[in-house]
Scaffold this motif. Structure first.
Motif, PDB file in Angstrom:
ATOM      1  N   GLY A 127      57.670 -89.049 -27.701  1.00 55.70           N
ATOM      2  CA  GLY A 127      56.845 -87.858 -27.862  1.00 55.70           C
ATOM      3  C   GLY A 127      55.802 -87.916 -28.941  1.00 55.70           C
ATOM      4  N   THR A 128      56.040 -88.658 -30.049  1.00 55.23           N
ATOM      5  CA  THR A 128      55.147 -88.557 -31.190  1.00 55.23           C
ATOM      6  C   THR A 128      54.680 -89.890 -31.772  1.00 55.23           C
ATOM      7  OG1 THR A 128      57.101 -88.349 -32.609  1.00 55.23           O
ATOM      8  CG2 THR A 128      56.023 -86.305 -31.918  1.00 55.23           C
ATOM      9  N   SER A 129      55.332 -90.995 -31.465  1.00 56.25           N
ATOM     10  CA  SER A 129      54.877 -92.303 -31.955  1.00 56.25           C
ATOM     11  C   SER A 129      53.777 -92.814 -31.031  1.00 56.25           C
ATOM     12  CB  SER A 129      56.042 -93.296 -31.987  1.00 56.25           C
ATOM     13  OG  SER A 129      57.025 -92.880 -32.905  1.00 56.25           O
ATOM     14  N   THR A 130      52.692 -93.312 -31.632  1.00 54.92           N
ATOM     15  CA  THR A 130      51.513 -93.686 -30.856  1.00 54.92           C
ATOM     16  C   THR A 130      51.129 -95.142 -31.101  1.00 54.92           C
ATOM     17  OG1 THR A 130      50.713 -91.421 -31.160  1.00 54.92           O
ATOM     18  CG2 THR A 130      49.156 -93.011 -30.274  1.00 54.92           C
ATOM     19  N   VAL A 131      50.737 -95.828 -30.025  1.00 51.22           N
ATOM     20  CA  VAL A 131      50.280 -97.218 -30.102  1.00 51.22           C
ATOM     21  C   VAL A 131      48.812 -97.296 -29.710  1.00 51.22           C
ATOM     22  CG1 VAL A 131      50.461 -99.498 -29.027  1.00 51.22           C
ATOM     23  CG2 VAL A 131      52.513 -98.285 -29.707  1.00 51.22           C
ATOM     24  N   TYR A 132      48.066 -98.152 -30.430  1.00 48.36           N
ATOM     25  CA  TYR A 132      46.650 -98.376 -30.163  1.00 48.36           C
ATOM     26  C   TYR A 132      46.418 -99.885 -29.978  1.00 48.36           C
ATOM     27  CZ  TYR A 132      46.485 -93.732 -32.274  1.00 48.36           C
ATOM     28  OH  TYR A 132      46.716 -92.407 -32.581  1.00 48.36           O
ATOM     29  N   THR A 133      45.661-100.228 -28.945  1.00 48.65           N
ATOM     30  CA  THR A 133      45.284-101.617 -28.696  1.00 48.65           C
ATOM     31  C   THR A 133      43.795-101.658 -28.358  1.00 48.65           C
ATOM     32  OG1 THR A 133      45.801-101.495 -26.331  1.00 48.65           O
ATOM     33  CG2 THR A 133      47.584-102.161 -27.811  1.00 48.65           C
ATOM     34  N   ARG A 134      43.220-102.847 -28.342  1.00 52.18           N
ATOM     35  CA  ARG A 134      41.798-102.942 -28.049  1.00 52.18           C
ATOM     36  C   ARG A 134      41.463-102.612 -26.602  1.00 52.18           C
ATOM     37  NH1 ARG A 134      40.142-108.415 -31.407  1.00 52.18           N
ATOM     38  NH2 ARG A 134      39.111-107.353 -33.145  1.00 52.18           N
ATOM     39  N   ASP A 135      42.383-102.916 -25.677  1.00 52.91           N
ATOM     40  CA  ASP A 135      42.101-102.659 -24.270  1.00 52.91           C
ATOM     41  C   ASP A 135      42.819-101.423 -23.734  1.00 52.91           C
ATOM     42  OD1 ASP A 135      44.694-103.542 -24.204  1.00 52.91           O
ATOM     43  OD2 ASP A 135      44.296-105.350 -23.037  1.00 52.91           O
ATOM     44  N   GLY A 136      43.549-100.711 -24.590  1.00 54.98           N
ATOM     45  CA  GLY A 136      44.257 -99.520 -24.148  1.00 54.98           C
ATOM     46  C   GLY A 136      45.487 -99.811 -23.316  1.00 54.98           C
ATOM     47  N   ARG A 137      45.951-101.067 -23.292  1.00 54.14           N
ATOM     48  CA  ARG A 137      47.138-101.459 -22.542  1.00 54.14           C
ATOM     49  C   ARG A 137      48.304-101.698 -23.504  1.00 54.14           C
ATOM     50  NH1 ARG A 137      46.074-104.351 -17.462  1.00 54.14           N
ATOM     51  NH2 ARG A 137      43.864-104.298 -16.955  1.00 54.14           N
ATOM     52  N   PHE A 138      49.526-101.484 -22.984  1.00 60.61           N
ATOM     53  CA  PHE A 138      50.699-101.812 -23.774  1.00 60.61           C
ATOM     54  C   PHE A 138      50.991-103.300 -23.740  1.00 60.61           C
ATOM     55  CE2 PHE A 138      51.605 -97.306 -23.228  1.00 60.61           C
ATOM     56  CZ  PHE A 138      51.891 -96.970 -24.535  1.00 60.61           C
ATOM     57  N   GLU A 139      50.878-103.882 -22.569  1.00 60.66           N
ATOM     58  CA  GLU A 139      51.138-105.301 -22.412  1.00 60.66           C
ATOM     59  C   GLU A 139      49.822-106.034 -22.209  1.00 60.66           C
ATOM     60  OE1 GLU A 139      54.182-107.016 -22.571  1.00 60.66           O
ATOM     61  OE2 GLU A 139      54.712-105.097 -23.460  1.00 60.66           O
ATOM     62  N   PRO A 140      49.719-107.282 -22.698  1.00 64.95           N
ATOM     63  CA  PRO A 140      48.463-108.029 -22.540  1.00 64.95           C
ATOM     64  C   PRO A 140      48.178-108.349 -21.079  1.00 64.95           C
ATOM     65  CG  PRO A 140      50.206-109.464 -23.340  1.00 64.95           C
ATOM     66  CD  PRO A 140      50.753-108.058 -23.376  1.00 64.95           C
ATOM     67  N   GLU A 141      46.910-108.593 -20.797  1.00 66.13           N
ATOM     68  CA  GLU A 141      46.509-108.920 -19.424  1.00 66.13           C
ATOM     69  C   GLU A 141      47.160-110.208 -18.954  1.00 66.13           C
ATOM     70  OE1 GLU A 141      42.410-109.258 -16.768  1.00 66.13           O
ATOM     71  OE2 GLU A 141      42.333-108.826 -18.917  1.00 66.13           O
ATOM     72  N   ARG A 142      47.320-111.173 -19.863  1.00 61.48           N
ATOM     73  CA  ARG A 142      48.000-112.425 -19.537  1.00 61.48           C
ATOM     74  C   ARG A 142      49.333-112.472 -20.270  1.00 61.48           C
ATOM     75  NH1 ARG A 142      43.143-114.264 -21.232  1.00 61.48           N
ATOM     76  NH2 ARG A 142      44.119-115.435 -22.940  1.00 61.48           N
ATOM     77  N   LYS A 143      50.386-112.807 -19.562  1.00 64.65           N
ATOM     78  CA  LYS A 143      51.718-112.871 -20.147  1.00 64.65           C
ATOM     79  C   LYS A 143      51.752-113.838 -21.322  1.00 64.65           C
ATOM     80  CE  LYS A 143      56.569-113.680 -19.004  1.00 64.65           C
ATOM     81  NZ  LYS A 143      57.542-114.077 -17.940  1.00 64.65           N
ATOM     82  N   GLY A 144      52.342-113.400 -22.438  1.00 59.17           N
ATOM     83  CA  GLY A 144      52.468-114.255 -23.606  1.00 59.17           C
ATOM     84  C   GLY A 144      51.249-114.272 -24.501  1.00 59.17           C
ATOM     85  N   GLN A 145      50.202-113.552 -24.118  1.00 54.90           N
ATOM     86  CA  GLN A 145      48.978-113.519 -24.907  1.00 54.90           C
ATOM     87  C   GLN A 145      49.199-112.713 -26.189  1.00 54.90           C
ATOM     88  OE1 GLN A 145      45.836-111.344 -23.020  1.00 54.90           O
ATOM     89  NE2 GLN A 145      44.264-112.007 -24.468  1.00 54.90           N
ATOM     90  N   SER A 146      48.845-113.297 -27.333  1.00 52.60           N
ATOM     91  CA  SER A 146      48.946-112.591 -28.602  1.00 52.60           C
ATOM     92  C   SER A 146      47.718-111.717 -28.789  1.00 52.60           C
ATOM     93  CB  SER A 146      49.071-113.579 -29.764  1.00 52.60           C
ATOM     94  OG  SER A 146      50.291-114.275 -29.695  1.00 52.60           O
ATOM     95  N   ARG A 147      47.924-110.525 -29.295  1.00 46.82           N
ATOM     96  CA  ARG A 147      46.808-109.613 -29.521  1.00 46.82           C
ATOM     97  C   ARG A 147      47.197-108.595 -30.581  1.00 46.82           C
ATOM     98  NH1 ARG A 147      47.048-105.037 -24.961  1.00 46.82           N
ATOM     99  NH2 ARG A 147      49.263-104.622 -25.116  1.00 46.82           N
ATOM    100  N   PRO A 148      46.218-107.968 -31.225  1.00 46.75           N
ATOM    101  CA  PRO A 148      46.522-107.009 -32.283  1.00 46.75           C
ATOM    102  C   PRO A 148      46.945-105.645 -31.737  1.00 46.75           C
ATOM    103  CG  PRO A 148      44.156-107.270 -32.044  1.00 46.75           C
ATOM    104  CD  PRO A 148      44.786-108.260 -31.109  1.00 46.75           C
ATOM    105  N   VAL A 149      47.823-104.987 -32.491  1.00 45.72           N
ATOM    106  CA  VAL A 149      48.240-103.631 -32.163  1.00 45.72           C
ATOM    107  C   VAL A 149      48.328-102.825 -33.453  1.00 45.72           C
ATOM    108  CG1 VAL A 149      49.541-104.277 -30.104  1.00 45.72           C
ATOM    109  CG2 VAL A 149      50.702-104.188 -32.307  1.00 45.72           C
ATOM    110  N   PHE A 150      48.140-101.513 -33.322  1.00 48.73           N
ATOM    111  CA  PHE A 150      48.286-100.585 -34.446  1.00 48.73           C
ATOM    112  C   PHE A 150      49.123 -99.421 -33.958  1.00 48.73           C
ATOM    113  CE2 PHE A 150      47.070 -97.077 -37.230  1.00 48.73           C
ATOM    114  CZ  PHE A 150      47.064 -97.682 -38.480  1.00 48.73           C
ATOM    115  N   MET A 151      50.071 -98.962 -34.772  1.00 49.45           N
ATOM    116  CA  MET A 151      50.917 -97.854 -34.344  1.00 49.45           C
ATOM    117  C   MET A 151      51.174 -96.884 -35.478  1.00 49.45           C
ATOM    118  SD  MET A 151      54.837 -99.298 -34.116  1.00 49.45           S
ATOM    119  CE  MET A 151      55.458 -97.648 -33.797  1.00 49.45           C
ATOM    120  N   ILE A 152      51.481 -95.648 -35.085  1.00 50.35           N
ATOM    121  CA  ILE A 152      51.903 -94.610 -36.027  1.00 50.35           C
ATOM    122  C   ILE A 152      53.238 -94.081 -35.540  1.00 50.35           C
ATOM    123  CG2 ILE A 152      51.359 -92.370 -37.051  1.00 50.35           C
ATOM    124  CD1 ILE A 152      48.417 -92.939 -36.469  1.00 50.35           C
ATOM    125  N   ALA A 153      54.230 -94.076 -36.427  1.00 47.24           N
ATOM    126  CA  ALA A 153      55.574 -93.627 -36.052  1.00 47.24           C
ATOM    127  C   ALA A 153      56.097 -92.641 -37.087  1.00 47.24           C
ATOM    128  CB  ALA A 153      56.523 -94.813 -35.937  1.00 47.24           C
TER     129      ALA A 153
END
Length: 335
Positions: free
Chosen positions: A205-231
């Motif tokens: 309900g209240t913890s939020t995740v932010y990514t550059r592409d707006g996806r939770f999982e990367p487009e390619r499996k195993g791809q490393s990418r940055p994430v930012f979250m507030i919990a």
């Protein structure tokens, strides 16, 4: 890169990304045990959780939590925490509820049981020791026509031992769990700056995740990418030693190894005084080195907000994470 969280209505359940639900469940059971606070009455009334469609029949003394989707009884330290996913996520959701899988999250004494429900569901009782004590855990996972739902009940063991609350009391509440047609929405905070990052969604309900592409999982499996979250924390317990607590939170972060922390520093963000810590680690999922930034902001009236940025070391995003964090402010609902 391991995502700290995910949102029910944007989870991609393709074969390459199924683990997103299991990872989210793992986070859920850890969060639901880490920050609980605390005589049930015989009468029970239906209550709908904030930022949720789930309704539970609860005795007097329970109120919707302003910090997460669920309910708390502050006098007893008992809570019900809710997690919702799409209907088709049910099989993936229940796959995380094995004795072996739960043991990896510090949950032991796992027992399967039954509830007087007519829908597809599983019911599990277990125990977990967290920094705030040892808890009896009760899980029900069920699905409706358009959702799969996990409800976790968390009860201090001493409350069970003196029979202030019994297993039958908890099972009665879990058996009543159902969903309403519409959810209730309450925003606790906002970010004034996101740069290239986009909101990917929320969990509990209240913890939020932010990514550059707006996806939770990367487009390619195993791809490393940055994430930012507030919990936000799951209760309003005061943080008495912010620096020690912030260090403990970061060193207990699951999914990363070889954590090396910098010296904590004091920060002020949105009128809140907090603690900032940078760290390096190795992502246990893909073995890639990462940089982390965690900022702990104790909240007015108790509890806290945890801001966490994680990025591959090949991308110098810690300054950008700091800029995003500096734009954090509470809404009128939490002032």
């Amino acid at each position: 890169m391991r995502l700290p969280t995910a949102e029910c209505h944007t989870i991609d359940l393709s074969a390459d990304r199924r683990t997103s639900v299991v990872r989210t469940v793992a986070l859920f059971v850890v969060l639901a045990a880490s920050f609980m606070f605390g005589a049930l009455q015989a009468s029970a009334l239906p209550q709908q959780a904030l930022n949720s469609r789930v309704v539970l029949d609860l005795p007097e003394g329970f109120e919707p939590s302003p910090l997460f989707s669920g309910f708390t009884n502050e006098n007893l330290g008992v809570s019900y925490v809710i997690f919702e996913t799409p209907h088709e996520a049910y099989d993936e959701l229940i796959s995380g509820f094995t004795a072996e899988g739960l043991a990896k999250r510090g949950i032991t004494s796992v027992e399967r049981g039954t509830l007087p429900r007519t829908d597809d569901h599983i019911y599990i009782r277990a125990q977990q020791t967290s920094p705030t004590g040892t808890y009896e855990k009760f899980f029900v996972v069920f699905r409706t026509a358009d959702q799969s739902v996990l409800v976790s009940a968390n009860v201090p063991v001493e409350i069970m031992r003196n029979r202030t609350i019994t297993a039958e009391d908890i099972e009665r509440v879990l058996s009543s769990a159902k969903t309403a047609a519409h959810l209730t929405v309450r925003e606790l905070y906002r970010l004034g700056y996101l740069g290239e990052f986009k909101r990917a969604g929320t969990v509990i309900g209240t913890s939020t995740v932010y990514t550059r592409d707006g996806r939770f999982e990367p487009e390619r499996k195993g791809q490393s990418r940055p994430v930012f979250m507030i919990a936000p924390s799951l209760d309003k317990r005061p943080v008495k030693e912010p620096q020690a607590f912030a260090t403990k939170l970061l060193t207990s972060l699951t999914g990363y190894r070889q954590l090396k922390l910098s010296t904590p520093t004091e920060v002020t963000i949105g009128g809140l005084e907090g603690i900032s810590i940078e760290a390096t680690a190795v992502d246990a999922t893909d073995e890639n080195p990462v940089n982390l930034l965690q900022i702990l902001l104790p909240a007015p009236g108790g509890g806290y907000y945890r801001l966490l940025g994680i990025t591959p070391t090949s991308q110098t995003l810690i300054p950008e994470f700091r800029r995003i964090a500096q734009s954090f402010e509470l809404t009128d609902a939490r002032r």
